[in-house]
Design a protein around this motif. Structure first.
Motif, mmCIF file in Angstrom:
data_model
loop_
_atom_site.group_PDB
_atom_site.id
_atom_site.type_symbol
_atom_site.label_atom_id
_atom_site.label_comp_id
_atom_site.label_asym_id
_atom_site.label_seq_id
_atom_site.Cartn_x
_atom_site.Cartn_y
_atom_site.Cartn_z
ATOM 1 N N HIS A 105 -8.910 2.162 -3.061
ATOM 2 C CA HIS A 105 -9.292 2.753 -2.228
ATOM 3 C C HIS A 105 -9.955 3.940 -2.640
ATOM 4 C CE1 HIS A 105 -8.740 5.630 1.034
ATOM 5 N NE2 HIS A 105 -8.246 4.651 1.924
ATOM 6 N N THR B 133 0.071 12.897 -1.101
ATOM 7 C CA THR B 133 -0.668 12.546 -0.111
ATOM 8 C C THR B 133 0.473 13.077 1.134
ATOM 9 O OG1 THR B 133 -1.705 11.062 -1.174
ATOM 10 C CG2 THR B 133 -1.824 10.938 1.333
ATOM 11 N N SER C 98 0.898 -1.088 -0.143
ATOM 12 C CA SER C 98 0.085 -0.249 -0.040
ATOM 13 C C SER C 98 1.042 1.124 -0.050
ATOM 14 C CB SER C 98 -1.121 -0.301 1.473
ATOM 15 O OG SER C 98 0.044 0.116 2.286
ATOM 16 N N TYR C 99 0.484 2.513 -0.277
ATOM 17 C CA TYR C 99 1.261 3.733 -0.217
ATOM 18 C C TYR C 99 1.513 3.932 1.292
ATOM 19 C CZ TYR C 99 -0.213 4.667 -4.888
ATOM 20 O OH TYR C 99 -0.538 4.441 -6.162
ATOM 21 N N SER C 100 0.711 3.488 2.334
ATOM 22 C CA SER C 100 0.981 3.676 3.504
ATOM 23 C C SER C 100 2.186 2.574 3.943
ATOM 24 C CB SER C 100 -0.022 3.225 4.351
ATOM 25 O OG SER C 100 -1.326 3.744 4.366
ATOM 26 N N SER D 180 -7.798 -0.691 0.890
ATOM 27 C CA SER D 180 -6.512 -0.093 0.614
ATOM 28 C C SER D 180 -6.204 -0.493 -0.828
ATOM 29 C CB SER D 180 -5.212 -0.586 1.499
ATOM 30 O OG SER D 180 -5.192 -1.890 1.073
ATOM 31 N N THR D 181 -5.500 0.115 -1.497
ATOM 32 C CA THR D 181 -4.994 0.016 -2.813
ATOM 33 C C THR D 181 -4.489 -1.299 -3.163
ATOM 34 O OG1 THR D 181 -2.908 1.151 -2.582
ATOM 35 C CG2 THR D 181 -4.699 2.412 -3.479
HETATM 36 O O1 LIG Z 1 -4.489 2.543 -0.096
HETATM 37 C C1 LIG Z 1 -3.551 2.799 0.205
HETATM 38 O O2 LIG Z 1 -2.654 2.131 -0.239
HETATM 39 C C2 LIG Z 1 -2.930 3.734 1.351
HETATM 40 O O3 LIG Z 1 -2.110 3.820 1.796
HETATM 41 C C3 LIG Z 1 -4.300 4.835 1.306
HETATM 42 C C4 LIG Z 1 -3.986 5.763 0.132
HETATM 43 C C5 LIG Z 1 -4.644 5.432 -0.975
HETATM 44 C C6 LIG Z 1 -4.471 6.444 -2.084
HETATM 45 C C7 LIG Z 1 -3.569 7.412 -1.988
HETATM 46 C C8 LIG Z 1 -2.664 7.558 -0.988
HETATM 47 C C9 LIG Z 1 -3.031 6.606 0.282
#
Ligand SMILES: O=C(O)C(=O)Cc1ccccc1
Length: 337
Positions: free
Chosen positions: A139, A210, A17-19, A164-165
């Motif tokens: 997401h 973000t 994920s981006y997180s 989440s993505t």
């Molecule tokens: O869903 C993800 O990967 C996240 O971490 C949340 C998110 C989704 C889209 C952009 C930035 C963070």
């Protein structure tokens, strides 16, 4: 006091994920143990329970605005996260990909090579036919940041919100019919087996960014997270703080009176958000983020400004006033990538 707890950081998972990307860059392994959760609320739960020293949550996006799941937890209208505060922020440049399976029926001529020109056309062109795609997982933030592409190339296709993505990428990969796709990051394309890149950079704007918050539990011995590197290399410190409050619902000018306190103390506002207060219909809980100047807790002027603010808003009055933390302004900085 001896701390035997492992240094754990919770983030919205699963991996890729981006997180996860931003957490790995700010809290490198193996020094930090990273713990994936299913939802943003889980990150708050784990930190509030003391099962992680820090949590990383997306807070706002430059294209699509506030991440309501995070704001909802910070609002804490049921007093579940009374000990949680923000201690850091991290900015991430976000470029979304459309991931799925290439249609085996598509003629090879429909698969155009991706032109990597400096100025990218928006919305960017798919790399292959998308005629077989019947549903897209992502997401809600990623859908909101990719509206132009979806409107132009996937109009009418079902959009399914997931947590989440990276979860979205796993769902698309698991669909054996090959008719599902996901909007996710490039890392998901390489970490999740069985996905092709159907389109690159499907976000509406090239400067899509973000901002993530690092949260911790107040009162815990706070080991500051490692500093992120700066784009320009400078380390000068501006600090920001966040507060939430409600105002009297039927008093004209009540919100203006609270905001006037910030003005009188020359505290520059950097963001304002609101959510229903859940006290009575159409009353709002406000979030105000502002620059405090020096380091709260270590700088007499900054501490005095915060004390004065607290005193002044009490007289206005602001209700349900909650201090949600102070942290170093990283707006001109990016994490190690
Ligand atoms: O869903 C993800 O990967 C996240 O971490 C949340 C998110 C989704 C889209 C952009 C930035 C963070």
């Amino acid at each position: 006091m001896a701390t035997s707890k492992p240094k754990t950081v919770a983030f919205l998972g699963p991996a890729a994920s981006y997180s996860h990307q931003v957490t790995k860059s700010a809290f490198p392994e193996p020094e930090w143990e990273l713990k994936a959760t299913t939802t943003i609320r889980d990150v708050f739960d784990v930190v509030q329970a003391g099962d992680a020293t820090y949590g990383v949550v997306p807070f706002e996006n430059s294209t699509h605005g506030t991440v309501t799941f995070t704001l909802d937890c910070l609002a804490d209208r049921s007093d579940t996260y009374t000990d949680i505060a923000v201690c850091s922020e991290i900015y991430l440049d976000v470029h979304h990909f459309l991931l799925g399976k290439i249609d085996p029926q598509a003629s090879s001529s429909s698969s155009e090579p991706h032109a990597t020109s400096e100025i990218q056309e928006r919305p960017s062109k798919p790399l292959t036919s998308l005629a077989h795609i019947q549903r897209i997982y992502s997401h809600p933030q990623a859908f909101g940041q990719s509206g132009l592409f979806l409107q132009k190339y996937l109009k009418g296709v079902e959009l399914i919100d997931v947590s989440s993505t990276s979860k979205a990428a796993a769902l698309a990969a698991a669909d054996e019919t090959g008719t599902s796709a996901a909007i996710a990051g490039e890392i998901a394309a390489s970490l999740v087996d069985g996905l092709d890149i159907l389109a690159r950079n499907v976000e509406d704007r090239d400067d899509n960014t973000t901002r993530f918050f690092v949260i911790y539990r107040k009162g815990e011995e706070q080991q500051l997270p490692p500093l992120t590197t700066t784009r320009s290399g400078e380390e000068e410190g501006k600090y920001k703080s966040l507060v939430s409050f409600t105002v009297a619902h039927r008093t004209p000018g009540a919100l203006a009176d609270v905001l006037d306190c910030f003005k009188k103390l020359a505290l520059n506002l950097t963001s304002i958000n609101s959510l229903p207060s859940l006290i009575e219909p159409f009353q709002y809980l406000f979030f105000v983020e502002f620059e405090v100047g020096g380091i709260p807790g270590a700088d007499v002027d900054a501490d005095e400004r915060l004390r004065n603010l607290e005193e002044m808003v009490r007289g206005v009055p602001a209700e349900r006033w909650r201090f949600l933390g102070s942290w170093k302004d990283m707006s001109s900085k990016s994490p190690r990538m």
